[in-house]
Design a protein around this motif. Structure first.
Motif, PDB file in Angstrom:
ATOM      1  N   UNK A   1      -1.539   5.325  -3.306  1.00  0.00           N
ATOM      2  CA  UNK A   1      -2.594   5.084  -2.343  1.00  0.00           C
ATOM      3  C   UNK A   1      -2.005   4.715  -0.944  1.00  0.00           C
ATOM      4  N   UNK A   2      -0.955   4.202  -0.943  1.00  0.00           N
ATOM      5  CA  UNK A   2      -0.239   3.673   0.446  1.00  0.00           C
ATOM      6  C   UNK A   2       0.229   5.035   0.957  1.00  0.00           C
ATOM      7  N   UNK A   3       0.679   6.094   0.148  1.00  0.00           N
ATOM      8  CA  UNK A   3       1.382   7.275   0.552  1.00  0.00           C
ATOM      9  C   UNK A   3       0.251   8.221   1.245  1.00  0.00           C
ATOM     10  N   UNK A   4      -0.809   8.135   0.452  1.00  0.00           N
ATOM     11  CA  UNK A   4      -1.940   9.296   0.978  1.00  0.00           C
ATOM     12  C   UNK A   4      -2.483   8.746   1.990  1.00  0.00           C
ATOM     13  N   UNK A   5      -2.780   7.283   2.094  1.00  0.00           N
ATOM     14  CA  UNK A   5      -3.518   6.777   3.239  1.00  0.00           C
ATOM     15  C   UNK A   5      -2.682   6.860   4.564  1.00  0.00           C
ATOM     16  N   UNK A   6      -1.202   6.425   4.484  1.00  0.00           N
ATOM     17  CA  UNK A   6      -0.522   6.480   5.764  1.00  0.00           C
ATOM     18  C   UNK A   6      -0.048   7.779   6.039  1.00  0.00           C
ATOM     19  N   UNK A   7      -0.145   8.873   5.152  1.00  0.00           N
ATOM     20  CA  UNK A   7       0.376  10.073   5.566  1.00  0.00           C
ATOM     21  C   UNK A   7      -0.755  10.892   6.204  1.00  0.00           C
TER      22      UNK A   7
END
Length: 120
Positions: A17-23
């Motif tokens: 979730x973090x990876x998708x949201x931040x990138x």
């Protein structure tokens, strides 16, 4: 739920979730976003887990109040740490939104898995 399983579930849910949201928002590279997600979780997860233990044997209202306040604190700490770890501007809403979303997803996953494991 044993601690190791709870931590594994948290990482399994929150890191993507973090990876998708931040990138997706033009932030850091996926490896940097994922690394930051792991780091913030390794900092906050044990603190929340062990701080809730004294409330587990008490009244349900005390536990759920501590749980809600603890999760809110985790969102704030993780949001604050994400900007410097990922190189995002400190005043952007993205780390805070990503933190709230990732933590909500892992709480939901924990409730669902916990209910499944407990047969309810």
């Amino acid at each position: 739920m044993p601690y190791a399983l709870a931590l594994a579930l948290t990482l399994l849910v929150e890191v993507p979730v973090y990876t998708a949201a931040l990138t997706r928002a033009g932030g850091p590279r996926p490896t940097r976003a994922a690394g930051a997600a792991v780091l913030v979780n390794l900092l906050t997860h044990p603190l929340l887990w062990w701080s809730l233990r004294p409330y587990a044997a008490g009244p349900a209202a005390a536990y759920w109040t501590a749980f809600a306040l603890g999760e809110a604190g985790v969102c704030l700490v993780e949001g604050a740490l994400l900007a410097p770890l990922t190189g995002l501007p400190a005043r952007t809403a993205l780390p805070w939104a990503a933190s709230a979303t990732a933590n909500a997803a892992s709480v939901l996953a924990g409730f669902l898995l916990g209910g499944f494991l407990l047969g309810g």
